[in-house]
Design an enzyme around this catalytic site. Sequence first.
Site, PDB file in Angstrom:
ATOM      1  N   LYS A  49       0.847  -1.204   0.000  1.00 51.83           N
ATOM      2  CA  LYS A  49       0.000   0.000   0.000  1.00 51.83           C
ATOM      3  C   LYS A  49       0.878   1.249   0.000  1.00 51.83           C
ATOM      4  CE  LYS A  49      -3.830  -2.487   2.012  1.00 51.83           C
ATOM      5  NZ  LYS A  49      -4.616  -2.917   3.163  1.00 51.83           N
ATOM      6  N   GLN A  93      -5.034  -1.748   9.272  1.00 51.71           N
ATOM      7  CA  GLN A  93      -4.879  -3.077   8.676  1.00 51.71           C
ATOM      8  C   GLN A  93      -5.507  -4.139   9.584  1.00 51.71           C
ATOM      9  OE1 GLN A  93      -3.690  -3.565   5.588  1.00 51.71           O
ATOM     10  NE2 GLN A  93      -3.976  -5.763   5.707  1.00 51.71           N
ATOM     11  N   ASP A 116     -11.199   2.403   3.262  1.00 54.22           N
ATOM     12  CA  ASP A 116     -11.463   0.963   3.159  1.00 54.22           C
ATOM     13  C   ASP A 116     -12.953   0.687   2.907  1.00 54.22           C
ATOM     14  OD1 ASP A 116      -9.468  -1.004   3.285  1.00 54.22           O
ATOM     15  OD2 ASP A 116      -9.132  -0.667   5.431  1.00 54.22           O
TER      16      ASP A 116
HETATM   17  N1  GUN Z   1      -6.811  -7.146   5.668  1.00 50.48           N
HETATM   18  C1  GUN Z   1      -7.006  -7.906   4.556  1.00 50.48           C
HETATM   19  N2  GUN Z   1      -7.563  -7.150   3.585  1.00 50.48           N
HETATM   20  C2  GUN Z   1      -7.706  -5.918   4.083  1.00 50.48           C
HETATM   21  C3  GUN Z   1      -8.212  -4.691   3.543  1.00 50.48           C
HETATM   22  O1  GUN Z   1      -8.657  -4.590   2.398  1.00 50.48           O
HETATM   23  N3  GUN Z   1      -8.187  -3.635   4.386  1.00 50.48           N
HETATM   24  C4  GUN Z   1      -7.725  -3.710   5.651  1.00 50.48           C
HETATM   25  N4  GUN Z   1      -7.746  -2.616   6.403  1.00 50.48           N
HETATM   26  N5  GUN Z   1      -7.250  -4.822   6.181  1.00 50.48           N
HETATM   27  C5  GUN Z   1      -7.240  -5.917   5.397  1.00 50.48           C
END
Ligand code: GUN
Length: 279
Positions: A49, A93, A116
């Site tokens: 990211k 996350q 998100d």
């Molecule tokens: N963990 C696995 N996929 C994601 C996601 O798309 N966003 C977040 N914040 N955590 C994750």
Amino acid sequence: MAKIIDGKKISAQVKDECRERVAAEGLDVTLAVIQVGNDPASAVYVGNKKKACEYTGMHSLSYELPEETTEEELLALVEKLNQDEKVHGILVQLPLPRHIDEDKVIETISPKKDVDGFHPQSVGALSIGQPGFVSCTPAGVIQLLKRSGVEMDGRECVIVGRSNIVGKPMAMLMLRENATVTVCHSHTKDLKEVTKRADILIVAIGKPKFITREYVKEGAVVIDVGIHRGENNKLCGDVDFDDVEPVVSAITPVPGGVGPMTIAMLMNNCVEAKGIQNA
Ligand code: GUN
């Protein structure tokens, strides 16, 4: 021969569009990424990211907090970032350590910065057709379909899996595209009978190579959201690609299908977040 829906290529297009918009409009966009503990898979996602932010010309702020971080400390950080005008998107996350209530953390993120799309307000807005952030993976699936010229209007779409992050928002997005939508899950009776109706079959069940050709109508479009490390360390999806590919009209591979779209759509949401906060 099925058309292979190329998620690497389409995600690169989406990221390039974000990069062009950031450059053309001189946007100063910042995403704050919070990771608690040191889950190795999360560390890889968070790293990717941050790289995508760099590529698109956005800033990222990284908070790597120890496993012992308390819920109060995490909530205080989220509140601080909510108030910070220089931060446009906040991403915590998942998964979080067991002593922290994930729902409470998600609900604390300002819906204006919820890149998100997990906040109940974002989810509610999606289901009643109001503007708001959309969960990145299902939003990425829509882009894969649109940019591959797959017609959704009036077609039968079957979604296997009902998670809050993929299955449920996916159903809402396909409805928005005027598809006829069925959602299947672990209690569905005669799953094959239902999945065989699909013109567009979207699979997010978390079971390696579960969907074989007996589940699929000839000529269907198959989207595989799963990712697993199978035999000999090779990546595979929820769909048995080699078995299904010869009978369908289009299919996403794993890797290189849905996976790369998630981060591309996150970048898109960050640009949108900047727009909302400037308005
Ligand atoms: N963990 C696995 N996929 C994601 C996601 O798309 N966003 C977040 N914040 N955590 C994750």
